[in-house]
Design an enzyme around this catalytic site. Structure first.
Site, PDB file in Angstrom:
ATOM      1  N   CYS A  12       0.822  -1.202   0.000  1.00  0.00           N
ATOM      2  CA  CYS A  12       0.000   0.000   0.000  1.00  0.00           C
ATOM      3  C   CYS A  12       0.855   1.250   0.000  1.00  0.00           C
ATOM      4  O   CYS A  12       2.077   1.211   0.062  1.00  0.00           O
ATOM      5  CB  CYS A  12      -0.931   0.009   1.207  1.00  0.00           C
ATOM      6  SG  CYS A  12      -0.108  -0.352   2.752  1.00  0.00           S
ATOM      7  N   GLY A  40      -1.189   0.434  -4.809  1.00  0.00           N
ATOM      8  CA  GLY A  40      -2.356  -0.331  -4.382  1.00  0.00           C
ATOM      9  C   GLY A  40      -3.561   0.068  -5.196  1.00  0.00           C
ATOM     10  O   GLY A  40      -3.950   1.231  -5.204  1.00  0.00           O
ATOM     11  N   ASN A 114       1.682   1.069   5.925  1.00  0.00           N
ATOM     12  CA  ASN A 114       2.351   0.408   4.803  1.00  0.00           C
ATOM     13  C   ASN A 114       3.399  -0.534   5.374  1.00  0.00           C
ATOM     14  O   ASN A 114       4.313  -0.092   6.067  1.00  0.00           O
ATOM     15  CB  ASN A 114       3.019   1.448   3.889  1.00  0.00           C
ATOM     16  CG  ASN A 114       3.830   0.800   2.782  1.00  0.00           C
ATOM     17  OD1 ASN A 114       3.540  -0.301   2.351  1.00  0.00           O
ATOM     18  ND2 ASN A 114       4.846   1.504   2.317  1.00  0.00           N
ATOM     19  N   GLY A 115       3.255  -1.825   5.105  1.00  0.00           N
ATOM     20  CA  GLY A 115       4.236  -2.793   5.581  1.00  0.00           C
ATOM     21  C   GLY A 115       3.577  -4.047   6.098  1.00  0.00           C
ATOM     22  O   GLY A 115       2.430  -4.355   5.774  1.00  0.00           O
ATOM     23  N   TYR A 254      11.183  -2.288  -8.565  1.00  0.00           N
ATOM     24  CA  TYR A 254       9.853  -2.387  -9.173  1.00  0.00           C
ATOM     25  C   TYR A 254       8.782  -1.493  -8.562  1.00  0.00           C
ATOM     26  O   TYR A 254       8.017  -0.862  -9.283  1.00  0.00           O
ATOM     27  CB  TYR A 254       9.392  -3.848  -9.099  1.00  0.00           C
ATOM     28  CG  TYR A 254       7.948  -4.063  -9.489  1.00  0.00           C
ATOM     29  CD1 TYR A 254       7.508  -3.830 -10.795  1.00  0.00           C
ATOM     30  CD2 TYR A 254       7.020  -4.499  -8.551  1.00  0.00           C
ATOM     31  CE1 TYR A 254       6.174  -4.029 -11.153  1.00  0.00           C
ATOM     32  CE2 TYR A 254       5.685  -4.698  -8.904  1.00  0.00           C
ATOM     33  CZ  TYR A 254       5.276  -4.467 -10.193  1.00  0.00           C
ATOM     34  OH  TYR A 254       3.962  -4.653 -10.545  1.00  0.00           O
TER      35      TYR A 254
END
Length: 473
Positions: A12, A40, A114-115, A254
């Site tokens: 995310c 996301g 996020n994570g 990426y």
């Protein structure tokens, strides 16, 4: 293309805003979240303060689908947070959409995370045994439980107490009543930036989200840093001892947008270096370098310049296809690939092609893509991946399949080439990859090597696979 994608999925992106005087915070959240849409694509949401209360709006869908309603009128506020999500743990369910919002004994809390917590199972079990009731299957919810159950007398101390119990990757923005917080785990797995412009402070996962807000005065949130923003200003502290960083190298390979900086480095330039590094060890003769758009574009340019082989766009991408296909059969998966990527026959017919992409996971999409290029007349196809072979799961914020599903655990590059129908397949060596980044020892490469800095639990069935004894290249 869920279930067929060659690349790992990120979890995310997060955004936080604080204005000294009221502005249309929900509208302003829309634009940086739109910039982070690549992190996301399955759900989006915002939370902001209105008349002393927290308002939350979130749903399954893209940012433009979910949040366009906030562009129609003024909603003055001084602070808010936002989130875009790719579903992993718990699936794409409405109850897992963030921001998470609770009212508890410590006040009103809204959280965007996020994570991934590597010790989420033990935390959840302890909380469950202690009587906690869970509304989601996301490990992000565990954090607010830890805060509310802390015996510390103030919110600040309860926050530090909760953070001390968390292990793994977490870059978060959070509202507590009328204050905005930003926090990053001590290892710095996931990126997080903070910047100011005029009377507005912006926190975001990547600098591209700050750029759209014209925020040029910015810096990284440091690993182990806790930032608080309120009417008194900005305060910062390092809440935990900071070990050697373990920044996720896949952010540079990426995840991040090419126009972003993450970990203080240009994503585009680092990807060009990876492509050039791949070409150094590659003696193959070819007529064209062709990127798999969009993730292979920068690396293909670097490869082309290093190898002296012309680059051309032999594949076009339909950006309206999205990333949320679930295609269970072979024919449906091929249709999904055709909907997203299509060869330009006039460019590739009769040519020896070097096809550049970021990574290889299962091999299913690559197999279909090679078939499409063969049908369009490619004489040779040499697949080049700008990451080493992915052979181990991630516990720090990436959705990597099980080891049994990872093609590199069962096939050598030569066997992969035969499986997907390419003439050759080559991966970037890990040593070459680390030459492409500053401070290479400060990056997590466990998905390539299986060497984890934090304690993780790998199922016994996943521990011993045929290629285990081979070193990471």
């Amino acid at each position: 293309m869920d279930g067929t994608s060659e690349s790992p999925k990120h979890y995310c992106g997060v955004v936080g805003l604080y204005a000294k005087t009221p502005v249309n915070i929900p509208e302003k959240l829309f634009f940086p979240l739109f910039s982070l849409q690549h992190r996301g694509q399955e759900s989006a949401g915002v939370a902001y303060r209105k008349d002393g209360e927290t308002v939350v709006y979130k749903d399954i869908g893209m940012v433009s689908q979910v949040l366009s309603r906030y562009l129609d009128k003024d909603r003055p506020s001084k602070l808010g947070i936002g989130h875009v999500r790719y579903s992993t743990l718990g699936g794409n369910k409405i109850e897992n959409v963030q921001p998470i919002h609770v009212a508890c004994n410590k006040g009103e809390i809204a959280l965007a995370h996020n994570g991934n917590l590597s010790n989420s199972s033990s935390i959840k079990n302890n909380l469950f045994q202690g009587g906690s009731i869970f509304q989601t299957t996301s490990d992000s919810e565990l954090f607010v439980h830890l805060i509310s159950r802390s015996v510390q007398p103030s919110f600040h101390l309860a926050l530090i107490d909760a953070l001390s119990q968390m292990q793994g990757a977490f870059s978060m923005v959070m509202m507590h009543d009328d204050s905005l917080y930003a926090v990053r785990d001590p290892y710095g797995f996931r990126p997080l930036y903070i910047g100011t412009r005029d009377d507005l402070t912006v926190i975001a996962s990547e600098t591209c989200a700050l750029d759209i807000m014209k925020v040029s005065d910015r810096r990284e949130v440091k690993p182990g840093e806790l930032i608080r923003i309120d009417d008194t200003g900005i305060t910062s502290e390092i809440y935990a001892p900071v070990p050697e960083p373990q920044r996720c190298i896949f952010e540079l390979i990426y995840f991040a947008r090419p126009d972003s900086q993450v970990f203080g480095q240009s994503v585009h330039l680092r990807r060009k270096q990876m492509g050039a590094a791949l070409a150094i060890d590659d003696p193959v003769e070819a007529d064209l370098v062709v990127p798999v758009p969009d993730s292979g574009n920068s690396a293909a340019l670097g490869y082309s310049e290093q190898a002296g082989v012309p680059l051309d766009y032999g594949l076009t991408r339909n950006h309206y296809a999205g990333r949320s296909f679930i295609m269970p059969t072979t024919s449906e998966r091929e249709l999904a690939v055709r909907m997203k990527l299509h060869p330009v026959r006039e460019v590739i017919e009769g040519k020896r092609i070097i096809l550049v992409d970021d990574s290889l996971v299962r091999g299913t999409t690559a197999r279909i893509l090679v078939r499409l290029l063969r049908e369009a007349g490619a004489a040779e196809i040499h697949l080049r991946l700008c990451s080493p072979e992915i052979r181990w799961p991630c516990f720090f914020g990436i959705d990597i399949p099980t080891r049994n599903e990872l093609i590199s655990n069962h096939r050598t590059p030569e066997m992969i080439a035969e499986f997907i129908g390419a003439d050759t397949v080559q991966f970037l060596k890990l040593s070459r990859l680390l030459e492409c980044v500053d401070e290479p020892s400060g990056y997590c490469t466990s998905c390539f090597s299986g060497k984890y800095r934090l304690a993780v639990t790998i199922p016994e069935s996943e521990q011993n696979l045929p290629r285990d004894n081979e070193p990471a290249t």
